[in-house]
Write a protein that holds these residues in place. Structure first.
Motif, short mmCIF file in Angstrom:
data_model
loop_
_atom_site.label_atom_id
_atom_site.label_comp_id
_atom_site.label_asym_id
_atom_site.label_seq_id
_atom_site.Cartn_x
_atom_site.Cartn_y
_atom_site.Cartn_z
N ARG A 47 0.82 -1.21 0.00
CA ARG A 47 0.00 0.00 0.00
C ARG A 47 0.86 1.26 0.00
NH1 ARG A 47 -4.02 1.90 4.97
NH2 ARG A 47 -4.62 3.92 4.06
N PHE A 48 1.85 1.32 0.90
CA PHE A 48 2.58 2.56 1.11
C PHE A 48 3.84 2.70 0.26
CE2 PHE A 48 0.38 2.07 5.31
CZ PHE A 48 -0.48 3.15 5.15
N ILE A 49 4.35 1.57 -0.25
CA ILE A 49 5.52 1.65 -1.13
C ILE A 49 5.16 1.20 -2.54
CG2 ILE A 49 7.93 0.97 -1.46
CD1 ILE A 49 8.19 0.48 1.50
N GLY A 50 4.52 0.04 -2.66
CA GLY A 50 4.18 -0.48 -3.98
C GLY A 50 3.20 0.39 -4.75
N ASN A 51 2.09 0.75 -4.12
CA ASN A 51 1.08 1.56 -4.81
C ASN A 51 1.58 2.97 -5.09
OD1 ASN A 51 -0.58 -0.64 -4.62
ND2 ASN A 51 -1.93 0.21 -3.06
N VAL A 272 6.90 -0.83 8.69
CA VAL A 272 6.91 -0.01 7.48
C VAL A 272 5.81 1.05 7.55
CG1 VAL A 272 6.48 -0.04 4.99
CG2 VAL A 272 8.00 -1.74 6.03
N ALA A 273 4.61 0.66 7.97
CA ALA A 273 3.51 1.63 8.09
C ALA A 273 3.84 2.72 9.09
CB ALA A 273 2.22 0.91 8.48
N ASP A 274 4.45 2.34 10.21
CA ASP A 274 4.79 3.33 11.24
C ASP A 274 5.90 4.27 10.77
OD1 ASP A 274 2.89 2.20 12.87
OD2 ASP A 274 4.32 1.00 14.03
N VAL A 275 6.86 3.75 10.02
CA VAL A 275 7.93 4.59 9.49
C VAL A 275 7.37 5.59 8.48
CG1 VAL A 275 9.97 4.56 7.99
CG2 VAL A 275 9.83 3.00 9.94
N VAL A 276 6.49 5.12 7.59
CA VAL A 276 5.88 6.02 6.62
C VAL A 276 5.07 7.10 7.32
CG1 VAL A 276 4.18 6.17 4.74
CG2 VAL A 276 5.87 4.32 4.76
N GLU A 277 4.32 6.72 8.35
CA GLU A 277 3.53 7.70 9.10
C GLU A 277 4.44 8.73 9.77
OE1 GLU A 277 0.14 7.97 12.63
OE2 GLU A 277 1.09 6.04 12.16
N ALA A 278 5.55 8.28 10.33
CA ALA A 278 6.48 9.21 10.99
C ALA A 278 7.10 10.17 9.98
CB ALA A 278 7.57 8.42 11.72
N LEU A 279 7.45 9.66 8.81
CA LEU A 279 7.99 10.53 7.76
C LEU A 279 6.96 11.58 7.35
CD1 LEU A 279 9.73 7.81 5.55
CD2 LEU A 279 10.90 9.61 6.84
N ASP A 280 5.73 11.12 7.21
CA ASP A 280 4.65 12.03 6.79
C ASP A 280 4.37 13.07 7.88
OD1 ASP A 280 2.70 12.97 5.02
OD2 ASP A 280 1.15 11.74 5.93
N SER A 281 4.32 12.65 9.12
CA SER A 281 4.01 13.56 10.22
C SER A 281 5.08 14.62 10.41
CB SER A 281 3.84 12.77 11.53
OG SER A 281 2.77 11.85 11.42
N ASN A 282 6.29 14.29 10.00
CA ASN A 282 7.40 15.24 10.14
C ASN A 282 7.74 15.94 8.83
OD1 ASN A 282 8.76 14.89 13.05
ND2 ASN A 282 8.00 12.89 12.38
N SER A 283 6.78 15.90 7.87
CA SER A 283 6.91 16.60 6.58
C SER A 283 8.16 16.19 5.82
CB SER A 283 6.91 18.12 6.81
OG SER A 283 5.73 18.53 7.48
#
Length: 500
Positions: A47-51, A272-283
């Protein structure tokens, strides 16, 4: 004054370019196959990398074993050039030669270019063990270091936290890697780019799921392709040794291993989901490349083997590779042939650096979907025999010095040997999809497969090939085993110059 203004303007331009350099996050799993459905549990990765990125469907490793493959990943070099031959110290795994090469990884290049660099998880199998110098060593190139001492485990492990060994018995390692990575992300800013490598143990043996995931796949059984548990007579001697096929009572054990591997991967998928969320939350997400891959594949029951890697077949040498980032096409599949030695020069190029010509890999071209392509890729394995891994309870006599991994729970089917040593050319073009392998054993055994017509490698076609075809592949393989630098390693018969 004018010269000063020009100088400061140029300096400002360099600074602006550096500020725009992307962040790079690599998730490197351990023994995750792609042929046997190893990506099925990875819903968040898809979902977060492939799509949001590109899935590469022809991704291979230079060696179907952890330490040599990881050395190739870090350096961009083939096994015969980095000389990490197998998982033992004597075989070069975190030996003296490797410690010289550590100054030439992609991490040192990015660190020297101003990147914050972070590593958490398994590094090389012998890292941190007493005979290799202990956990006080921090490999060069890493601003923050949380390296696992030794081989993959899930509990009862030691992490070298910036050179300070810390032992844990109860904390699940994948979750600790997740927590460390999120803490690192939350302390980053847009002013300085970062490189982060996360190397969880899953789904490596002992295949231990997090408690919250135990039993999730209770109804799952191992994929039973046409090559599952069949007797073979046209493959090298290690596969022909008894029992072949495996007895029926072994199959439930294979099913158990299969679903335990899937369950152990669920914590990675959550990470992976948590890392993506952290990246997103920190712009930080929009300017970050995420690379998901594995160090090698795995087999479970194919050709009457038990469960392991170390073989030249597709199960063992194909790995997942999914990349997301600013210049990567979204929700796309790409079939260009890729080796894990390509990741080091790719990471360097993404960071705005020029990969050295001494690297054997070449940067991935994210816009190469419809281009004509042809590539000959080298796969090497140097067998490992170990005293003490041939169980005396096995019912027949084995060569205890040269054979390895022979246990009653495997029904005494050995998984390795010193002369389980081979090299293969994996040849892919628009109309070609072949594999040619030669073994360094007393038979000089040779195998060849037409993957387009025989995807499960059921028929060794070497005796059906024209002599000229066999000669061409033999010559090509011989040249590739001495090649240095991507210009030579990609086309050794066209450009046989060897870089110094």
């Amino acid at each position: 004054m004018l010269k000063y203004l020009l100088f400061t303007s140029a300096l400002a331009l360099v600074t602006v370019c550096q500020e725009k350099n992307p962040n790079i996050v690599v998730i490197l799993t351990d023994d995750q196959d792609v042929v046997l459905g190893g990506m099925n549990p990875m819903k968040n990765v898809k979902r977060f990398i492939g799509n949001e990125g590109t899935t590469f469907t022809n991704s291979f490793v230079t060696s179907p074993i952890c330490c040599p493959s990881r050395a190739s990943f870090l350096t961009g070099l083939h096994v015969h050039n980095h000389m990490t031959w197998n998982n033992s110290i004597n075989g070069g795994c975190y030996g003296q030669n490797w410690k010289k090469l550590e100054t030439r990884t992609f991490a040192t290049s990015l660190y020297n270019a101003g990147y914050n660099t972070f590593y958490a998880g398994k590094y090389l199998n012998q890292y941190g063990v007493p005979n290799a110098g202990g956990p006080e060593q921090v490999p060069p190139g890493w601003s923050e270091w949380h390296g696992l001492v030794g081989n993959s485990v899930y509990y009862n492990y030691t992490l070298s936290n910036n050179g300070v060994p810390t032992y844990s018995t109860e904390l699940y390692l994948t979750d600790i890697i997740r927590d460390l990575s999120i803490n690192f992300i939350e302390n980053q800013t847009e002013s300085r780019p970062f490189l982060m490598v996360l190397a969880p143990p899953a789904p490596h043996q002992p295949f231990t799921p997090a408690p919250r995931h135990q039993g999730v796949f209770n109804n799952v059984t191992a994929i039973k392709h046409p090559n599952f548990n069949i007797a073979v007579n046209d493959k090298h001697w290690l596969l022909r040794m008894p029992p072949s096929p495996l007895p029926a009572e072994m199959i439930p054990e294979l099913d158990k291993v299969y679903r335990s591997r899937w369950e152990s991967l669920l914590a990675v998928d959550e990470m992976v989901a948590d890392v993506v969320e952290a990246l997103d939350s920190n712009s930080l997400l929009s300017n970050t490349y995420l690379i998901f891959t594995s160090d090698n594949g795995y087999h479970i029951g194919q050709f009457s083997q038990v469960y392991d890697k170390r073989q030249p077949y597709e199960t063992d040498i194909r790995v997942p590779l999914i990349i997301r980032g600013p210049k990567v096409q979204k929700n796309t599949k790409n079939d260009q042939p890729i080796l894990n030695i390509d990741l080091a020069p790719t990471i360097m190029e993404l960071a705005g650096l020029l990969p050295p010509q001494s690297m054997d890999g070449r940067p991935i071209r994210f816009d190469a979907q419809n281009e004509e392509f042809e590539r000959n890729m080298l796969v090497e394995y140097y067998g490992e025999g170990r005293d003490g891994t041939v169980d005396p309870l096995c019912p027949w006599s084995y060569d205890s010095e040269n054979l390895a991994e022979c246990y009653p729970e495997y029904d005494c089917k050995c998984q390795d040997s010193r002369n389980n040593t081979f090299a293969c050319v994996r040849h892919i073009a628009r109309r070609i999809n072949k594999k040619f392998c030669r073994f360094a054993d007393s038979e000089n055994f040779t195998e060849m497969y037409d993957i387009n017509n025989d995807p499960y490698e059921l028929t060794n076609t070497i005796d059906q090939e024209l002599p000229a075809v066999k000669h061409w592949y033999q010559l090509l393989l011989a040249q590739m085993l001495t090649c240095k630098g991507y210009r030579n390693c990609d086309n050794p018969l066209e450009n046989p110059k060897v870089l110094g």
